[in-house]
Design a protein around this motif. Structure first.
Motif, PDB file in Angstrom:
ATOM      1  N   ARG A 212       6.047 -13.327 -22.264  1.00 49.41           N
ATOM      2  CA  ARG A 212       5.308 -14.762 -22.342  1.00 49.41           C
ATOM      3  C   ARG A 212       5.325 -15.080 -23.890  1.00 49.41           C
ATOM      4  O   ARG A 212       5.356 -16.074 -24.186  1.00 49.41           O
ATOM      5  N   TRP A 213       5.063 -13.937 -24.672  1.00 49.10           N
ATOM      6  CA  TRP A 213       4.975 -14.324 -26.263  1.00 49.10           C
ATOM      7  C   TRP A 213       6.087 -15.031 -26.625  1.00 49.10           C
ATOM      8  O   TRP A 213       5.846 -16.239 -27.189  1.00 49.10           O
ATOM      9  N   ARG A 214       7.299 -14.693 -26.412  1.00 47.72           N
ATOM     10  CA  ARG A 214       8.575 -15.635 -26.725  1.00 47.72           C
ATOM     11  C   ARG A 214       8.434 -17.041 -26.191  1.00 47.72           C
ATOM     12  O   ARG A 214       8.855 -18.033 -26.608  1.00 47.72           O
ATOM     13  N   HIS A 215       7.981 -16.887 -24.764  1.00 52.37           N
ATOM     14  CA  HIS A 215       7.988 -18.205 -24.247  1.00 52.37           C
ATOM     15  C   HIS A 215       7.156 -18.942 -24.638  1.00 52.37           C
ATOM     16  O   HIS A 215       7.344 -20.481 -24.844  1.00 52.37           O
ATOM     17  N   VAL A 216       5.791 -18.735 -25.051  1.00 49.69           N
ATOM     18  CA  VAL A 216       4.711 -19.474 -25.610  1.00 49.69           C
ATOM     19  C   VAL A 216       5.426 -20.073 -26.861  1.00 49.69           C
ATOM     20  O   VAL A 216       5.100 -21.416 -27.014  1.00 49.69           O
ATOM     21  N   TRP A 217       6.000 -19.361 -27.813  1.00 56.27           N
ATOM     22  CA  TRP A 217       6.288 -20.089 -29.081  1.00 56.27           C
ATOM     23  C   TRP A 217       7.496 -20.948 -28.738  1.00 56.27           C
ATOM     24  O   TRP A 217       7.501 -22.197 -29.353  1.00 56.27           O
ATOM     25  N   ALA A 218       8.512 -20.571 -27.912  1.00 55.79           N
ATOM     26  CA  ALA A 218       9.673 -21.734 -27.304  1.00 55.79           C
ATOM     27  C   ALA A 218       8.862 -22.851 -27.033  1.00 55.79           C
ATOM     28  O   ALA A 218       9.769 -23.845 -27.390  1.00 55.79           O
ATOM     29  N   GLU A 219       8.153 -22.758 -26.267  1.00 51.66           N
ATOM     30  CA  GLU A 219       7.486 -24.225 -25.724  1.00 51.66           C
ATOM     31  C   GLU A 219       6.931 -25.112 -26.994  1.00 51.66           C
ATOM     32  O   GLU A 219       6.951 -26.095 -26.630  1.00 51.66           O
ATOM     33  N   HIS A 220       6.804 -24.497 -28.017  1.00 56.31           N
ATOM     34  CA  HIS A 220       6.336 -25.426 -29.077  1.00 56.31           C
ATOM     35  C   HIS A 220       7.472 -25.520 -30.057  1.00 56.31           C
ATOM     36  O   HIS A 220       7.210 -25.617 -31.205  1.00 56.31           O
ATOM     37  N   GLY A 221       8.514 -25.165 -29.803  1.00 51.24           N
ATOM     38  CA  GLY A 221       9.817 -25.279 -30.806  1.00 51.24           C
ATOM     39  C   GLY A 221      10.139 -24.143 -31.851  1.00 51.24           C
ATOM     40  O   GLY A 221      10.742 -24.467 -32.651  1.00 51.24           O
ATOM     41  N   ILE A 222       9.410 -23.005 -31.615  1.00 54.31           N
ATOM     42  CA  ILE A 222       9.541 -21.930 -32.466  1.00 54.31           C
ATOM     43  C   ILE A 222      10.419 -20.886 -31.850  1.00 54.31           C
ATOM     44  O   ILE A 222       9.902 -20.524 -30.635  1.00 54.31           O
ATOM     45  N   SER A 223      11.245 -20.290 -32.488  1.00 49.73           N
ATOM     46  CA  SER A 223      11.869 -19.227 -31.807  1.00 49.73           C
ATOM     47  C   SER A 223      11.646 -17.775 -32.460  1.00 49.73           C
ATOM     48  O   SER A 223      11.310 -17.698 -33.751  1.00 49.73           O
ATOM     49  N   CYS A 224      11.404 -16.746 -31.484  1.00 50.89           N
ATOM     50  CA  CYS A 224      11.270 -15.327 -31.983  1.00 50.89           C
ATOM     51  C   CYS A 224      12.644 -14.695 -32.323  1.00 50.89           C
ATOM     52  O   CYS A 224      13.490 -15.072 -31.645  1.00 50.89           O
ATOM     53  N   ASP A 225      12.585 -13.718 -33.126  1.00 48.55           N
ATOM     54  CA  ASP A 225      14.005 -13.016 -33.355  1.00 48.55           C
ATOM     55  C   ASP A 225      14.197 -12.198 -32.154  1.00 48.55           C
ATOM     56  O   ASP A 225      13.502 -11.879 -31.419  1.00 48.55           O
ATOM     57  N   GLY A 226      15.461 -12.205 -31.853  1.00 49.48           N
ATOM     58  CA  GLY A 226      16.322 -11.951 -30.733  1.00 49.48           C
ATOM     59  C   GLY A 226      16.659 -10.476 -30.697  1.00 49.48           C
ATOM     60  O   GLY A 226      17.323  -9.992 -29.827  1.00 49.48           O
ATOM     61  N   VAL A 227      16.346  -9.694 -31.799  1.00 47.17           N
ATOM     62  CA  VAL A 227      17.001  -8.368 -32.127  1.00 47.17           C
ATOM     63  C   VAL A 227      15.935  -7.101 -32.019  1.00 47.17           C
ATOM     64  O   VAL A 227      16.413  -6.017 -31.839  1.00 47.17           O
ATOM     65  N   SER A 228      14.640  -7.779 -32.258  1.00 48.34           N
ATOM     66  CA  SER A 228      13.760  -6.539 -32.103  1.00 48.34           C
ATOM     67  C   SER A 228      13.201  -6.353 -30.786  1.00 48.34           C
ATOM     68  O   SER A 228      12.838  -5.069 -30.538  1.00 48.34           O
ATOM     69  N   SER A 229      13.610  -7.062 -29.908  1.00 47.60           N
ATOM     70  CA  SER A 229      13.314  -6.733 -28.381  1.00 47.60           C
ATOM     71  C   SER A 229      14.521  -6.177 -27.994  1.00 47.60           C
ATOM     72  O   SER A 229      15.497  -6.524 -27.594  1.00 47.60           O
ATOM     73  N   THR A 230      14.191  -4.749 -27.091  1.00 45.82           N
ATOM     74  CA  THR A 230      15.488  -4.206 -26.654  1.00 45.82           C
ATOM     75  C   THR A 230      14.868  -3.404 -25.412  1.00 45.82           C
ATOM     76  O   THR A 230      13.831  -3.416 -24.904  1.00 45.82           O
ATOM     77  N   VAL A 231      16.184  -2.964 -24.843  1.00 45.92           N
ATOM     78  CA  VAL A 231      16.105  -2.374 -23.583  1.00 45.92           C
ATOM     79  C   VAL A 231      17.478  -1.299 -23.735  1.00 45.92           C
ATOM     80  O   VAL A 231      18.530  -1.716 -23.961  1.00 45.92           O
ATOM     81  N   LEU A 232      16.992  -0.125 -23.222  1.00 43.30           N
ATOM     82  CA  LEU A 232      18.207   0.731 -22.945  1.00 43.30           C
ATOM     83  C   LEU A 232      18.951   0.945 -21.640  1.00 43.30           C
ATOM     84  O   LEU A 232      18.162   0.837 -20.730  1.00 43.30           O
ATOM     85  N   VAL A 233      20.023   1.023 -21.795  1.00 36.16           N
ATOM     86  CA  VAL A 233      20.872   1.099 -20.388  1.00 36.16           C
ATOM     87  C   VAL A 233      22.010   2.099 -20.636  1.00 36.16           C
ATOM     88  O   VAL A 233      22.552   2.285 -21.560  1.00 36.16           O
ATOM     89  N   LEU A 234      22.510   2.570 -19.471  1.00 39.87           N
ATOM     90  CA  LEU A 234      23.513   3.712 -19.311  1.00 39.87           C
ATOM     91  C   LEU A 234      24.447   3.308 -18.134  1.00 39.87           C
ATOM     92  O   LEU A 234      23.669   3.106 -16.789  1.00 39.87           O
TER      93      LEU A 234
END
Length: 400
Positions: A212-234
């Motif tokens: 929701r954090w990213r979505h809230v800012w996006a609703e107001h035209g502000i982008s959060c960085d896309g590289v600090s949020s991660t998920v590990l897959v195998l």
């Protein structure tokens, strides 16, 4: 006025009583029935009894303002005069405190009013008032209000990064981060502002969650960085144009866990057609052990690494929406159970090995690794290519 009374007042017992009386009057507790709560020794009580009388002394009753006034009146003296002579005029402590509280309330009220004047929706500002988002300090509240007004006036952000906005407005690129007071207040306020009055509170309550954090800012035209949020897959087979599909596929060829970012999941992706079940764990130790022991043979695994990040939610929701069965587990402490409950809301999601013993996943590691092995399941070889450059893939059939 009596010199004898002044001498009496200077004794330890009467001095204790008069000190306590002064504190009561400073708080505007002046009624005759008000009890003067003070601990007196037998000697001190006898000293006080010289004015309050033997009957009072033997009764064991406490001193009251009325008894003290009556006793002093009999001697031709007055309680307030005695206190002034022995310790100066009575300070209106309560009055000064009330005046200071009134000034503070007016300052804070003006700070909230300024938010409305700037253009923030009234229902969002009212919620901020109710929850005291600007704080209770008369110095801090106006500064926070000013900062929020500057932010609101800079919106919409036309796609500018959050750190850039923060640096432009406040000279600090981290001022609007999620771990900063202003960042948290701003996100809640913006979430409430974007919602209806009826939904403002619930929107603000979830504004600080990863997705929701990213979505809230996006609703107001502000982008959060896309590289600090991660998920590990195998060994997670994905298809589509998003960079994550190639990254996950390349790592799977070697049976290596790999971190996917929110940025890498942009551009459109989907689970490979052969993918029907994905297991989800909390701790990277599970993914590392699976890679070490099973390598390329390990069944698809996602590791959220604590509370699911925005990248993790993007991946899990996408998989669930595509009909992939998610089998999720986590540590069984308070935090882990919370993560598990959040993930179990996703459609088609069940708990992974709920009967396995162990508070933490590491205590269940053997059972988890065994379940990740194709040898423990009915597995059909699928001629379709799950990974773009892999010679074969597995289609899992659940055995319950």
């Amino acid at each position: 006025m009596s010199a004898a009374t002044d001498r009496w007042a200077a004794q330890p017992g009467p001095r204790k009583v008069l000190t306590a009386v002064r504190e009561l009057l400073q708080e505007r507790r002046t009624g005759n029935g008000v009890t003067v709560r003070v601990e007196l020794t037998a000697t001190e009580r006898a000293q006080v009894a010289r004015y309050l009388g033997v009957a009072w002394d033997t009764s064991g009753q406490p001193v009251t303002l009325g008894k003290l006034r009556t006793a002093l009146t009999r001697t031709g003296d007055d309680l307030l005069d005695l206190l002034t002579r022995t310790g100066g005029a009575i300070d209106d402590v309560r009055g000064r405190r009330e005046q200071a509280a009134a000034r503070t309330a007016a300052t804070i009220d003006a700070a909230y009013t300024s938010l409305t004047t700037t253009g923030l929706p009234d229902h969002a500002v009212q919620l901020a008032r109710k929850r005291r988002w600007l704080g209770t300090d008369p110095d801090t509240a106006p500064r926070r209000s000013d900062d929020l007004q500057h932010l609101w006036q800079a919106l919409p952000g036309t796609g500018r990064p959050l750190a850039e906005i923060a640096n432009t407005l406040y000279g600090d690129p981290h001022r609007l981060d999620r771990d900063h007071d202003l960042g948290r207040i701003a996100a809640r306020l913006l979430a409430a502002a974007s919602a209806t009055a009826e939904n403002a509170a619930s929107s603000a309550d979830t504004a600080l969650t990863a997705d929701r954090w990213r979505h809230v800012w996006a609703e107001h035209g502000i982008s959060c960085d896309g590289v600090s949020s991660t998920v590990l897959v195998l060994n997670l087979p994905l298809t589509g144009k998003a960079p994550a599909t190639q990254i996950a596929g390349a790592a799977a060829e070697h049976g290596e866990p790999v971190w996917l970012t929110s940025r890498s999941l942009r551009g459109g992706w989907a689970p490979a057609p052969a993918l029907t079940v994905v297991r989800v764990c909390e701790n990277p130790a599970v993914a590392e052990a699976a890679a070490e022991q099973l390598g390329t043979a390990c069944l698809p695994l996602v590791c959220i690494y604590g509370r699911p990040s925005s990248a993790a939610w993007t991946l899990l929701r996408g998989l669930a929406a595509a009909g992939v069965q998610l089998r999720v587990t986590a540590d069984r402490d308070t935090a882990g159970r919370g993560f598990l409950a959040e993930m179990l809301v996703l459609p088609g999601t069940t708990e992974w090995l709920p009967d396995a013993d162990g508070l933490y996943e590491e205590a269940r590691l053997r059972a988890l690794i065994t379940d990740l092995s194709p040898a423990s399941h009915a597995v059909y070889e699928d001629p379709a290519t799950t990974y773009p450059n892999s010679p074969r893939s597995r289609l899992e059939v659940s055995t319950g």
